[in-house]
Design a protein around this motif. Sequence first.
Motif, mmCIF file in Angstrom:
data_model
loop_
_atom_site.group_PDB
_atom_site.id
_atom_site.type_symbol
_atom_site.label_atom_id
_atom_site.label_comp_id
_atom_site.label_asym_id
_atom_site.label_seq_id
_atom_site.Cartn_x
_atom_site.Cartn_y
_atom_site.Cartn_z
ATOM 1 N N TYR A 63 -20.022 45.383 1.891
ATOM 2 C CA TYR A 63 -21.387 45.896 1.774
ATOM 3 C C TYR A 63 -21.645 46.443 0.375
ATOM 4 O O TYR A 63 -20.719 46.850 -0.321
ATOM 5 C CB TYR A 63 -21.609 47.043 2.764
ATOM 6 C CG TYR A 63 -21.675 46.624 4.202
ATOM 7 C CD1 TYR A 63 -22.858 46.183 4.771
ATOM 8 C CD2 TYR A 63 -20.544 46.672 5.005
ATOM 9 C CE1 TYR A 63 -22.917 45.808 6.093
ATOM 10 C CE2 TYR A 63 -20.588 46.303 6.331
ATOM 11 C CZ TYR A 63 -21.782 45.866 6.874
ATOM 12 O OH TYR A 63 -21.838 45.498 8.190
ATOM 13 N N GLY B 83 -23.477 49.465 7.443
ATOM 14 C CA GLY B 83 -22.353 49.308 6.530
ATOM 15 C C GLY B 83 -20.998 49.489 7.175
ATOM 16 O O GLY B 83 -20.051 49.856 6.489
ATOM 17 N N SER B 84 -20.894 49.216 8.475
ATOM 18 C CA SER B 84 -19.641 49.542 9.163
ATOM 19 C C SER B 84 -18.900 48.354 9.787
ATOM 20 O O SER B 84 -17.906 48.575 10.482
ATOM 21 C CB SER B 84 -19.909 50.590 10.250
ATOM 22 O OG SER B 84 -20.741 50.057 11.259
ATOM 23 N N LYS C 127 -23.875 50.945 2.430
ATOM 24 C CA LYS C 127 -22.737 51.675 2.986
ATOM 25 C C LYS C 127 -22.986 53.188 2.963
ATOM 26 O O LYS C 127 -22.618 53.897 3.885
ATOM 27 C CB LYS C 127 -21.466 51.333 2.221
ATOM 28 C CG LYS C 127 -20.234 51.646 3.004
ATOM 29 C CD LYS C 127 -19.051 50.892 2.468
ATOM 30 C CE LYS C 127 -17.922 51.139 3.434
ATOM 31 N NZ LYS C 127 -16.936 50.167 3.499
#
Length: 124
Positions: A70, A63-64, A75
């Motif tokens: 997301y 989630g980055s 996330k």
Amino acid sequence: MNYKMLLGLALGLGMMGATAAQAQDAKAGESFFKRACAACHTVEAGKNRVGPSLAGVVGRKAGSVDGFAYSPALKGSGLEWNDENLDKYIADPKGTVPGNKMAYAGAKNEADRKNLIAYLNSVK
């Protein structure tokens, strides 16, 4: 030629074969990626599609990827994409992270998953 020399030669040839097999696995993984993943993902850094770019995914926090929306579930999953977590997620995305928005049902074939992970390890 004595047995120690033969053993050394056999071990050396076996290691060469293992290296070739690993390279072959990544190549098979690239083929699987094109069939099963490329409609939604790319391995080009900074380029998202329906799914986020998978360039450099191994070792990244789930989630980055900047610029990708997301699901809160992914996330907040706390996952880091290592080989083990990728294998679980690719096998069963909804079961691994309930509530994520990836539509893919999962790859049930272990060899396909392992090959795909070998490929993902090769793309930075």
